[in-house]
Every structure is written in C-alpha cells, then in structure tokens.
Design a protein around this motif. Structure first.
Motif, mmCIF file in Angstrom:
data_model
loop_
_atom_site.group_PDB
_atom_site.id
_atom_site.type_symbol
_atom_site.label_atom_id
_atom_site.label_comp_id
_atom_site.label_asym_id
_atom_site.label_seq_id
_atom_site.Cartn_x
_atom_site.Cartn_y
_atom_site.Cartn_z
ATOM 1 N N GLY A 20 0.788 -1.227 0.000
ATOM 2 C CA GLY A 20 0.000 0.000 0.000
ATOM 3 C C GLY A 20 0.813 1.265 0.000
ATOM 4 N N VAL A 21 1.924 1.243 -0.726
ATOM 5 C CA VAL A 21 2.808 2.422 -0.754
ATOM 6 C C VAL A 21 2.862 3.033 -2.148
ATOM 7 C CG1 VAL A 21 4.203 1.704 1.209
ATOM 8 C CG2 VAL A 21 4.824 0.913 -1.084
ATOM 9 N N GLY A 22 1.801 2.840 -2.925
ATOM 10 C CA GLY A 22 1.719 3.471 -4.232
ATOM 11 C C GLY A 22 2.351 2.693 -5.364
ATOM 12 N N ASP A 58 -3.026 0.936 3.646
ATOM 13 C CA ASP A 58 -2.148 0.131 4.490
ATOM 14 C C ASP A 58 -2.787 -1.225 4.764
ATOM 15 O OD1 ASP A 58 -3.363 0.069 7.439
ATOM 16 O OD2 ASP A 58 -3.723 2.063 6.615
ATOM 17 N N ILE A 59 -1.975 -2.190 5.180
ATOM 18 C CA ILE A 59 -2.461 -3.569 5.243
ATOM 19 C C ILE A 59 -3.505 -3.789 6.330
ATOM 20 C CG2 ILE A 59 -0.437 -4.589 4.153
ATOM 21 C CD1 ILE A 59 0.702 -5.219 6.857
ATOM 22 N N THR A 60 -3.455 -3.047 7.429
ATOM 23 C CA THR A 60 -4.478 -3.197 8.474
ATOM 24 C C THR A 60 -5.823 -2.697 7.980
ATOM 25 O OG1 THR A 60 -2.847 -3.007 10.256
ATOM 26 C CG2 THR A 60 -5.149 -2.539 10.814
ATOM 27 N N THR A 61 -5.816 -1.542 7.316
ATOM 28 C CA THR A 61 -7.057 -1.005 6.750
ATOM 29 C C THR A 61 -7.568 -1.907 5.648
ATOM 30 O OG1 THR A 61 -6.265 1.232 7.241
ATOM 31 C CG2 THR A 61 -8.127 1.044 5.723
ATOM 32 N N TRP A 116 -20.992 -9.911 0.296
ATOM 33 C CA TRP A 116 -21.172 -11.049 -0.599
ATOM 34 C C TRP A 116 -21.477 -12.340 0.168
ATOM 35 C CZ3 TRP A 116 -21.497 -10.366 -5.786
ATOM 36 C CH2 TRP A 116 -21.122 -9.094 -6.258
ATOM 37 N N TYR A 117 -22.074 -12.183 1.353
ATOM 38 C CA TYR A 117 -22.560 -13.311 2.143
ATOM 39 C C TYR A 117 -21.442 -14.278 2.541
ATOM 40 C CZ TYR A 117 -26.894 -11.373 0.352
ATOM 41 O OH TYR A 117 -27.915 -10.509 0.022
ATOM 42 N N SER A 118 -20.317 -13.706 2.965
ATOM 43 C CA SER A 118 -19.174 -14.471 3.486
ATOM 44 C C SER A 118 -18.759 -15.600 2.553
ATOM 45 C CB SER A 118 -19.505 -15.036 4.872
ATOM 46 O OG SER A 118 -19.773 -13.999 5.792
ATOM 47 N N PRO A 119 -18.224 -15.246 1.380
ATOM 48 C CA PRO A 119 -17.835 -16.277 0.409
ATOM 49 C C PRO A 119 -16.628 -17.085 0.873
ATOM 50 C CG PRO A 119 -17.045 -14.135 -0.296
ATOM 51 C CD PRO A 119 -17.904 -13.890 0.901
ATOM 52 N N ILE A 120 -16.391 -18.202 0.203
ATOM 53 C CA ILE A 120 -15.163 -18.966 0.404
ATOM 54 C C ILE A 120 -14.000 -18.030 0.084
ATOM 55 C CG2 ILE A 120 -13.848 -20.975 -0.365
ATOM 56 C CD1 ILE A 120 -16.639 -22.045 -1.410
ATOM 57 N N MET A 121 -13.042 -17.913 1.000
ATOM 58 C CA MET A 121 -11.989 -16.922 0.826
ATOM 59 C C MET A 121 -10.604 -17.559 0.719
ATOM 60 S SD MET A 121 -10.993 -13.571 3.149
ATOM 61 C CE MET A 121 -12.674 -12.974 3.183
ATOM 62 N N SER A 122 -9.858 -17.113 -0.300
ATOM 63 C CA SER A 122 -8.489 -17.566 -0.519
ATOM 64 C C SER A 122 -7.581 -16.341 -0.503
ATOM 65 C CB SER A 122 -8.387 -18.294 -1.864
ATOM 66 O OG SER A 122 -7.056 -18.607 -2.173
ATOM 67 N N VAL A 123 -6.705 -16.257 0.496
ATOM 68 C CA VAL A 123 -5.827 -15.104 0.659
ATOM 69 C C VAL A 123 -4.372 -15.566 0.589
ATOM 70 C CG1 VAL A 123 -5.198 -13.140 2.122
ATOM 71 C CG2 VAL A 123 -7.535 -14.045 2.189
ATOM 72 N N GLU A 124 -3.603 -14.978 -0.322
ATOM 73 C CA GLU A 124 -2.183 -15.321 -0.384
ATOM 74 C C GLU A 124 -1.487 -14.802 0.876
ATOM 75 O OE1 GLU A 124 1.583 -15.249 -3.448
ATOM 76 O OE2 GLU A 124 0.147 -13.601 -3.536
ATOM 77 N N ARG A 125 -0.770 -15.720 1.538
ATOM 78 C CA ARG A 125 -0.127 -15.376 2.800
ATOM 79 C C ARG A 125 1.244 -14.723 2.615
ATOM 80 N NH1 ARG A 125 -0.452 -16.459 8.172
ATOM 81 N NH2 ARG A 125 1.564 -16.387 9.259
ATOM 82 N N ASN A 126 1.884 -14.955 1.494
ATOM 83 C CA ASN A 126 3.245 -14.453 1.281
ATOM 84 C C ASN A 126 3.347 -12.950 1.548
ATOM 85 O OD1 ASN A 126 2.799 -16.937 -0.106
ATOM 86 N ND2 ASN A 126 4.738 -16.658 -1.160
ATOM 87 N N GLY A 127 4.480 -12.526 2.122
ATOM 88 C CA GLY A 127 4.742 -11.104 2.324
ATOM 89 C C GLY A 127 3.699 -10.432 3.192
ATOM 90 N N PRO A 128 3.199 -9.242 2.780
ATOM 91 C CA PRO A 128 2.243 -8.493 3.604
ATOM 92 C C PRO A 128 0.908 -9.208 3.763
ATOM 93 C CG PRO A 128 2.477 -7.482 1.439
ATOM 94 C CD PRO A 128 3.551 -8.515 1.547
#
Length: 206
Positions: free
Chosen positions: A26-28, A57-60, A72-84
């Motif tokens: 989140g730094v542009g 920023d990552i917290t926001t 979206w009614y709490s969809p199945i979520m896939s979040v890449e964990r690498n880095g931030p």
C-alpha cells in the motif's frame, strides 16, 4: 469508492461465491486486489466484482476485505499469505474468526500441541505455475469463465510461458510488461474484444 470497486453482478444470497485476495504494502506501487467470482454453476463461472488499491495500508485493507466479504454473504476466501498478506490472514482468521477461510501450505495440517496454523495460501514458484495452468484450462481451454474487467484481462496477459532445460513448461509474470510478446501468453487469445470489455467496464456499478 474512488473508482476502486467495480461490481458486475449484484450480491445474491442464493449464489455461491469465491473471493481471492492478494495484498501489497500500500505504498503506491503494487496493488492490493480482491476478486469475487460466482461459482454457483461450475460450467458458467462469472466475475462478479473487483476491488483494487495501491495506497491502503495492510491493516485497513484487512478491514476492507472483511467489509466486502460481508456484502457477498461471506464467500469462500483464498488469501495469499506471502509477504504483507500474512498480516491480513492473521486478522481475518484469528481476530475475526472468518468462517470460510482456505488454508494451504507450510504450517497447515493435523494439529499437534504447540503448533499454530498459518492461515492463508502459501505460494511458491511451483504452486503459482500450477495455479496459472488451472486458470488457463478453465478460461482458455474450457471457456467456462466469464471475465468482465478489462484490467483483469490485461493482468492475465502479463503471464508468459517459460521452458526450462528439462523441457518443462511453467508460467510466470512477465517482468517487463512493455516488452511482453502476446503470443507467449496462455491468455493472449482470450475471445473478448477490447470494445466489449470497454463496454462492460463502463456498465459496472462503481
């Protein structure tokens, strides 16, 4: 939302959605992106929404992911964990107890005393290549995925085929987009015309 949030299909509680999340610092520079797809019919998968920002920023951003997921009614979520992405995964999985969170990679499996789940998707060169192979199969070969966002198509076209000395093929993002050779991309011949994609971009709910 400052042109960051595009919606092509309105949320429907009767539908099954999946949500993919990629986090930047989140730094542009690189973008944090949320993609929503309607997977109710596996033979007619449709892009429903896309959110992107490179200044949050990552917290926001973690709070934004949760906010959009609720829409979206709490969809199945896939979040890449690498880095931030690790920070976003921890926020969603442990602090907010998100109910439909996919965990895959190192640190996930049968629990033993003192072992903590590392939530999210941990990717590497091999798994990223396999993921692009799968995208190619559903988007290009089977033609069962409809993508309405021109920027998403442009991003897919930055992937190139790389053949190593063992004659194995993997896919990778082109490091120089301006020098990209379209014939090397598995998505180069995606059938939607630029005119059609521009039309859909303009008709999206922002």
């Amino acid at each position: 939302e400052d042109g960051n949030y595009y919606i092509w299909k309105k949320p429907d509680s009767e539908k099954i959605y999946t949500m993919g999340v990629d986090t930047s610092e989140g730094v542009g520079q690189d973008y944090s992106v949320i993609q929503i797809f309607d997977i109710t019919d596996p033979l007619n998968i449709e892009q429903a929404a896309r959110y992107s920002t490179n200044t949050m920023d990552i917290t926001t951003f973690a709070a934004k992911v949760l906010e959009i997921a609720k829409q979206w009614y709490s969809p199945i979520m896939s979040v890449e964990r690498n880095g931030p992405g690790a920070h976003v995964c921890e926020k969603l999985f442990y602090e907010n107890n998100y109910p439909r969170f996919i965990n895959f990679g190192s640190g996930y499996g049968p629990q033993t005393p003192g072992r903590k789940v590392l939530p999210g998707i941990i990717t590497n060169r091999v798994t990223k290549s396999e993921g692009v192979h799968n995208m190619k199969y559903y988007i290009h070969d089977r033609r069962v995925v409809k993508i309405y966002d021109k920027k998403t198509i442009e991003e897919l076209r930055t992937f190139t085929c790389i053949r190593n000395q063992s004659n194995n093929i993997r896919f990778s993002k082109s490091p120089q987009r301006q020098e990209f050779q379209s014939e090397a991309s598995p998505f180069a011949s995606y059938s939607e015309s630029n005119d059609e994609l521009n039309r859909r971009q303009k008709t999206a709910i922002k």
